[in-house]
Design an enzyme around this catalytic site. Structure first.
Site, PDB file in Angstrom:
ATOM      1  N   CYS A 245      63.244  59.836  -8.183  1.00 27.15           N
ATOM      2  CA  CYS A 245      64.574  59.285  -8.488  1.00 27.15           C
ATOM      3  C   CYS A 245      64.629  58.728  -9.915  1.00 27.15           C
ATOM      4  O   CYS A 245      65.648  58.875 -10.590  1.00 27.15           O
ATOM      5  CB  CYS A 245      64.936  58.141  -7.550  1.00 27.15           C
ATOM      6  N   ASP A 246      63.582  58.060 -10.352  1.00 26.17           N
ATOM      7  CA  ASP A 246      63.702  57.221 -11.547  1.00 26.17           C
ATOM      8  C   ASP A 246      62.869  57.645 -12.756  1.00 26.17           C
ATOM      9  O   ASP A 246      62.980  57.021 -13.822  1.00 26.17           O
ATOM     10  CB  ASP A 246      63.325  55.764 -11.179  1.00 26.17           C
TER      11      ASP A 246
ATOM     12  N   CYS B  78      60.212  55.082  -6.395  1.00 26.13           N
ATOM     13  CA  CYS B  78      60.552  56.503  -6.279  1.00 26.13           C
ATOM     14  C   CYS B  78      60.500  57.180  -7.646  1.00 26.13           C
ATOM     15  O   CYS B  78      61.426  57.042  -8.447  1.00 26.13           O
ATOM     16  CB  CYS B  78      61.947  56.647  -5.674  1.00 26.13           C
TER      17      CYS B  78
END
Ligand code: NAP
Length: 313
Positions: free
Chosen positions: A138-139, A135
């Protein structure tokens, strides 16, 4: 007596939320059950630019899904967060059993979607969250100024790699063939991006490091030659993102609903092989998995559920 809903929608991605919106709007007593966060695949997608009418510059998956959730709730769909472990779908009352209890309904819409396919290299599990991610939304921020590698050659890999160039010092796409599968318009942008490079005919076979991911072995698919890639000394680690397609979340329905390669088979009106059970979105056997097709499936499934319920005696 236990409450019997008209419709239970399993999954709160674009298909499930659209089904919830249409069912709620049809005055059906509707429950949406989701095990994690809303959104499914688009919750981990950075940019959505091909959903009709979506013209908000830089619209992200999470912001689009937040509006879909609000809209489903506005029309009265109830919500619960639970993990369903068992289903009993035959008969006029369907039963779903989760960690928190049992849920009954006259009709069920399965919109459980799909999840990222693992990269498939040795030691992968040990480094998920310690360098390996699925992701970018997200990261990406964790890899500010680090080197990042992206495995895959489809739309997701190339789009997410471009997003990662906003954070990482350098991004390299590792693809098992020598040409991308991604749409030509996406490829053009990628080839013009100076922070993006390509490692063709290559797969990742093994990863390692002390606590964090700091080395990997890649193999040339044509010559068989293996190469060790190590993190820059000063960095001590690098990022490895996998975007090599999806696997259906259909285990719960094995032996219950008809499937092909794990995807649920439906007719064009989203009916599965069991009356009163419908499937919508990425979980279906279909040719195009997009937000727009998921939403369309959800709308059809809800309207078909409404017809089904009104014909029950
Ligand atoms: P995809 O289109 O199925 O592409 C998967 C890529 O991963 C392919 O390039 C494939 O290589 C590679 N791959 C598959 N298995 C592999 C393995 N074991 N090892 C190494 N590489 C492997 O998947 P996706 O990009 O995740 O997209 C999924 C769906 O979402 C698609 O329908 C896509 O169109 C859609 N999507 C659309 C957009 C958009 O329209 N903007 C954005 C993201 C996703 P080969 O090419 O050699 O098969």
């Amino acid at each position: 007596m236990e409450q019997i809903y008209d419709v239970i929608v399993l999954g709160a991605g674009p298909a499930g939320l659209t089904a919830g919106l249409y069912a709620g709007r049809s005055r059906l007593n509707t429950l949406i059950i989701e095990k994690g966060q809303d959104g499914g695949q688009i919750a981990i997608t950075n940019e959505i630019e091909n959903y009709p009418g979506q013209q908000v510059e830089g619209e992200s998956g999470p912001s689009l899904i937040a509006r879909m959730t609000q809209q489903a709730e506005k029309f009265g769909a109830h919500r619960v967060s639970d993990v369903i472990k068992e289903v009993s779908l035959e008969g006029d009352v369907k039963k779903l059993t989760g960690n928190k209890g049992e849920y009954l309904a006259k009709a069920v819409i399965v919109a459980t979607g799909a999840f990222p396919r693992p990269i498939g290299c040795e030691n992968e599990g040990k480094y998920v969250g310690k360098g390996i991610s699925f992701c970018a939304t997200c990261d990406a921020a964790f890899f500010e100024d680090f080197e990042v590698y992206v495995v895959g050659g489809g739309d997701a890999a190339v789009e997410e790699a471009m997003y990662l160039t906003k954070f990482a010092r350098k991004v390299t796409i590792i693809h098992r063939r020598d040409e991308l599968r991604a749409a030509k318009s996406i490829q053009e942008k990628a080839f013009a991006n100076p922070k993006l490079s390509f490692m063709w005919d290559t797969v990742v076979t093994k990863v390692g490091g002390d606590e964090l991911l700091s080395w990997m072995v890649v193999k040339n698919t044509k010559t068989g030659e293996e190469t060790l890639i190590e993190a820059d000394d000063e960095d001590g680690m690098f990022g490895l993102f996998g975007f090599i397609g999806l696997l259906p979340s259909s285990k719960l329905f094995e032996g219950v609903l008809d499937m092909e390669n794990g995807y649920l088979k439906t007719d064009e009106n989203m009916h599965t092989n069991i009356p009163g059970v419908f499937a919508a979105g990425d979980i279906r056997q279909k040719s195009l998995r997009q937000v727009v097709t998921a939403a369309a499936d959800g709308a059809i499934a809800a309207m078909q559920a409404e017809h089904y319920i009104s014909n029950l005696t």
